[in-house]
Design a protein around this motif. Sequence first.
Motif, PDB file in Angstrom:
ATOM      1  N   PRO A  21      71.308  54.414  48.846  1.00 15.52           N
ATOM      2  CA  PRO A  21      70.124  53.797  48.242  1.00 15.52           C
ATOM      3  C   PRO A  21      70.271  52.275  48.153  1.00 15.52           C
ATOM      4  O   PRO A  21      71.376  51.749  48.025  1.00 15.52           O
ATOM      5  CB  PRO A  21      70.069  54.435  46.844  1.00 15.52           C
ATOM      6  N   VAL A  22      69.155  51.593  48.255  1.00 14.16           N
ATOM      7  CA  VAL A  22      69.150  50.134  48.155  1.00 14.16           C
ATOM      8  C   VAL A  22      69.442  49.730  46.708  1.00 14.16           C
ATOM      9  O   VAL A  22      68.776  50.215  45.784  1.00 14.16           O
ATOM     10  CB  VAL A  22      67.784  49.559  48.584  1.00 14.16           C
ATOM     11  N   PRO A  23      70.429  48.868  46.481  1.00 14.77           N
ATOM     12  CA  PRO A  23      70.728  48.439  45.111  1.00 14.77           C
ATOM     13  C   PRO A  23      69.777  47.340  44.652  1.00 14.77           C
ATOM     14  O   PRO A  23      69.516  46.385  45.376  1.00 14.77           O
ATOM     15  CB  PRO A  23      72.168  47.913  45.221  1.00 14.77           C
ATOM     16  N   VAL A  24      69.229  47.483  43.468  1.00 17.42           N
ATOM     17  CA  VAL A  24      68.312  46.492  42.901  1.00 17.42           C
ATOM     18  C   VAL A  24      68.776  46.159  41.486  1.00 17.42           C
ATOM     19  O   VAL A  24      68.999  47.066  40.674  1.00 17.42           O
ATOM     20  CB  VAL A  24      66.866  47.012  42.864  1.00 17.42           C
ATOM     21  N   LYS A  25      68.909  44.882  41.205  1.00 19.18           N
ATOM     22  CA  LYS A  25      69.330  44.439  39.878  1.00 19.18           C
ATOM     23  C   LYS A  25      68.114  44.078  39.031  1.00 19.18           C
ATOM     24  O   LYS A  25      67.266  43.301  39.443  1.00 19.18           O
ATOM     25  CB  LYS A  25      70.246  43.216  40.003  1.00 19.18           C
ATOM     26  N   LEU A  26      68.048  44.669  37.832  1.00 18.51           N
ATOM     27  CA  LEU A  26      67.012  44.329  36.864  1.00 18.51           C
ATOM     28  C   LEU A  26      67.668  43.926  35.548  1.00 18.51           C
ATOM     29  O   LEU A  26      68.735  44.440  35.195  1.00 18.51           O
ATOM     30  CB  LEU A  26      66.078  45.518  36.620  1.00 18.51           C
ATOM     31  N   LEU A 114      66.085  40.993  40.556  1.00 22.64           N
ATOM     32  CA  LEU A 114      64.766  41.061  41.182  1.00 22.64           C
ATOM     33  C   LEU A 114      63.658  40.867  40.156  1.00 22.64           C
ATOM     34  O   LEU A 114      62.583  40.357  40.470  1.00 22.64           O
ATOM     35  CB  LEU A 114      64.593  42.418  41.875  1.00 22.64           C
ATOM     36  N   GLY A 115      63.920  41.272  38.916  1.00 17.99           N
ATOM     37  CA  GLY A 115      62.908  41.156  37.878  1.00 17.99           C
ATOM     38  C   GLY A 115      63.505  41.445  36.516  1.00 17.99           C
ATOM     39  O   GLY A 115      64.683  41.768  36.386  1.00 17.99           O
ATOM     40  N   GLY A 116      62.660  41.323  35.489  1.00 14.55           N
ATOM     41  CA  GLY A 116      63.134  41.533  34.134  1.00 14.55           C
ATOM     42  C   GLY A 116      62.140  42.298  33.283  1.00 14.55           C
ATOM     43  O   GLY A 116      60.928  42.295  33.543  1.00 14.55           O
ATOM     44  N   LEU A 117      62.668  42.965  32.270  1.00 11.63           N
ATOM     45  CA  LEU A 117      61.851  43.662  31.275  1.00 11.63           C
ATOM     46  C   LEU A 117      62.158  43.027  29.923  1.00 11.63           C
ATOM     47  O   LEU A 117      63.294  43.059  29.458  1.00 11.63           O
ATOM     48  CB  LEU A 117      62.187  45.153  31.240  1.00 11.63           C
ATOM     49  N   TYR A 134      62.224  31.979  29.222  1.00 12.18           N
ATOM     50  CA  TYR A 134      63.301  31.923  30.218  1.00 12.18           C
ATOM     51  C   TYR A 134      62.817  32.441  31.563  1.00 12.18           C
ATOM     52  O   TYR A 134      62.998  31.791  32.597  1.00 12.18           O
ATOM     53  CB  TYR A 134      64.502  32.726  29.742  1.00 12.18           C
ATOM     54  N   PHE A 135      62.207  33.618  31.570  1.00 11.81           N
ATOM     55  CA  PHE A 135      61.752  34.209  32.832  1.00 11.81           C
ATOM     56  C   PHE A 135      60.639  33.381  33.467  1.00 11.81           C
ATOM     57  O   PHE A 135      60.588  33.233  34.691  1.00 11.81           O
ATOM     58  CB  PHE A 135      61.296  35.647  32.618  1.00 11.81           C
ATOM     59  N   ILE A 140      61.048  34.215  37.505  1.00 14.00           N
ATOM     60  CA  ILE A 140      61.460  35.592  37.768  1.00 14.00           C
ATOM     61  C   ILE A 140      60.354  36.545  37.308  1.00 14.00           C
ATOM     62  O   ILE A 140      59.897  36.455  36.161  1.00 14.00           O
ATOM     63  CB  ILE A 140      62.767  35.922  37.022  1.00 14.00           C
ATOM     64  N   PRO A 141      59.894  37.451  38.163  1.00 13.05           N
ATOM     65  CA  PRO A 141      58.851  38.403  37.758  1.00 13.05           C
ATOM     66  C   PRO A 141      59.325  39.247  36.573  1.00 13.05           C
ATOM     67  O   PRO A 141      60.486  39.675  36.533  1.00 13.05           O
ATOM     68  CB  PRO A 141      58.657  39.275  39.005  1.00 13.05           C
TER      69      PRO A 141
END
Length: 204
Positions: A21-26, A114-117, A134-135, A140-141
């Motif tokens: 699987p493609v790794p995605v950092k959130l 890639l993005g933030g919550l 900050y975002f 950063i989306p």
Amino acid sequence: MVSVPSPTHGTHSVTAVEQPPVPVKLVIAGGFGVGKTTAVGAISEIRPLTTEAAITEVAAGVDDLTHTPGKTTTTVAMDFGCITIDPTLKLYLFGTPGQDRFGFMWDDVVEGALGGLVIVDTRRLDDCYAAVDYFEHKGIPFAVAVNAFDGEVHHNLDEVRWALDVSDHVPLVVFDARNTGSVRDALLVVLEVALSRAENTVAG
């Protein structure tokens, strides 16, 4: 199995190689005690890595425990967990510390995300201003997730959007940081925003 032609024996079958699987950092951010560690723990498929430390009398004098009287620990570096969304995608989740005094760590934690919550407690909206700023500053989306403590929110989403002064393209959702499905849905909203931003960038 797939069939491929063979010059001497007609066709033969070989096993297709499965791609990882493609790794995605959130990144999961927000103020002190809003539910970041809880959210990572609720969804992570591995035992989450946390950097929790006991709240000392000195820290209790600095951090507002009014709405979290039972809180005895706090994140001093970051939380980490991961979740495989489907065979093609795996999310690596990094939770930031909530106190302003640990803000110097944010650049390292957020790098490559890639993005933030941004998690919000509507009883103390001002605690999440720093994360929102900050975002926005970093471009950063992100999405805003209102944590429904005890199943309640003290302001509706329109009021929250106005108070945070976030633009219409930033999604706002209500979620429960304790519930796996609810956390997953919030993270998928972040993914949608991030992918939409990437597509628009390519198209532009």
